[in-house]
Design a protein around this motif. Structure first.
Motif, mmCIF file in Angstrom:
data_model
loop_
_atom_site.group_PDB
_atom_site.id
_atom_site.type_symbol
_atom_site.label_atom_id
_atom_site.label_comp_id
_atom_site.label_asym_id
_atom_site.label_seq_id
_atom_site.Cartn_x
_atom_site.Cartn_y
_atom_site.Cartn_z
ATOM 1 N N PRO A 62 9.722 -9.566 -80.728
ATOM 2 C CA PRO A 62 9.690 -10.999 -80.854
ATOM 3 C C PRO A 62 10.754 -11.074 -82.087
ATOM 4 C CG PRO A 62 7.495 -10.604 -80.478
ATOM 5 C CD PRO A 62 8.180 -9.163 -80.392
ATOM 6 N N ALA A 63 10.545 -10.230 -83.114
ATOM 7 C CA ALA A 63 11.306 -10.431 -84.282
ATOM 8 C C ALA A 63 12.706 -10.116 -84.020
ATOM 9 C CB ALA A 63 10.831 -9.674 -85.414
ATOM 10 N N ALA A 64 12.968 -9.173 -83.096
ATOM 11 C CA ALA A 64 14.513 -8.831 -82.954
ATOM 12 C C ALA A 64 14.955 -9.954 -81.977
ATOM 13 C CB ALA A 64 14.450 -7.638 -82.093
ATOM 14 N N THR A 65 14.342 -10.261 -80.924
ATOM 15 C CA THR A 65 14.787 -11.601 -80.296
ATOM 16 C C THR A 65 15.150 -12.546 -80.883
ATOM 17 O OG1 THR A 65 13.380 -10.765 -78.298
ATOM 18 C CG2 THR A 65 14.055 -12.797 -78.216
ATOM 19 N N GLN A 66 14.280 -13.117 -81.948
ATOM 20 C CA GLN A 66 14.550 -14.401 -82.627
ATOM 21 C C GLN A 66 15.976 -13.968 -83.520
ATOM 22 O OE1 GLN A 66 11.029 -14.933 -85.017
ATOM 23 N NE2 GLN A 66 9.916 -15.892 -83.348
ATOM 24 N N THR A 67 16.041 -13.004 -84.314
ATOM 25 C CA THR A 67 17.066 -12.469 -84.897
ATOM 26 C C THR A 67 18.472 -12.177 -84.204
ATOM 27 O OG1 THR A 67 15.784 -11.419 -86.481
ATOM 28 C CG2 THR A 67 17.971 -10.988 -86.722
ATOM 29 N N ILE A 68 18.437 -11.831 -82.948
ATOM 30 C CA ILE A 68 19.646 -11.704 -82.205
ATOM 31 C C ILE A 68 19.807 -12.918 -81.790
ATOM 32 C CG2 ILE A 68 20.293 -10.999 -79.683
ATOM 33 C CD1 ILE A 68 18.317 -8.535 -80.376
#
Length: 154
Positions: A62-68
């Motif tokens: 989820p953190a990767a998805t938000q940052t991306i």
């Protein structure tokens, strides 16, 4: 009263991220500290899935998805459908992201030197304490520790 662990960690992150963010501004970069794990994961040159980025960067999906999502808006990365599965997104650095790398690497080197300086000023290196805490939480999650503490209270 001593602040709780979560409060102390949030304050530490605020102090670190605020200083790193200011360093990017001072270097003339429109760049957020939270982008760094994703940028580093993509510097190998090949396109990666969000899951691969999360694993390589050591962050949650989820953190990767938000940052991306933020980085796509900023134009630092591009997303294309996967060759084998069109539903899968393949993420890679954009031309703008690649052009930023030399300046970012200078900032990252300065940040690493500052982190070493902080470690030297402490009775034990913060980086070691954090690595040990992460390893201990992989053995027994904080949630499990909370449940164990509750069961002892009964």
């Amino acid at each position: 009263m001593k602040p709780g662990l979560g409060t102390q960690l949030r304050h530490l992150i605020d102090l670190l991220d605020g200083a790193v963010g200011a360093a990017y501004e001072e270097a003339g970069l429109d760049y957020r500290p939270r982008y760094t794990p994703v940028m580093r994961a993509l510097t190998q040159g090949e396109a990666r899935t969000i899951g691969q980025i999360a694993e390589s960067a050591g962050i949650t999906q989820p953190a990767a998805t938000q940052t991306i999502a933020l980085m796509l808006k900023a134009g630092l990365i591009v997303s294309e459908p996967g060759a084998l599965d069109g539903r899968q997104k393949m993420i890679s650095l954009s031309a703008q992201g690649r052009a930023l790398l030399p300046q970012l690497q200078q900032c990252w080197q300065a940040t690493a030197a500052a982190a070493r300086s902080l470690d030297e000023d402490l009775p034990y290196p913060l980086s070691d304490a954090l690595a040990n805490a992460i390893a201990a939480l992989r053995q027994q999650s904080f949630g499990e520790r909370i449940r164990a503490a509750r069961s002892k209270q009964k």
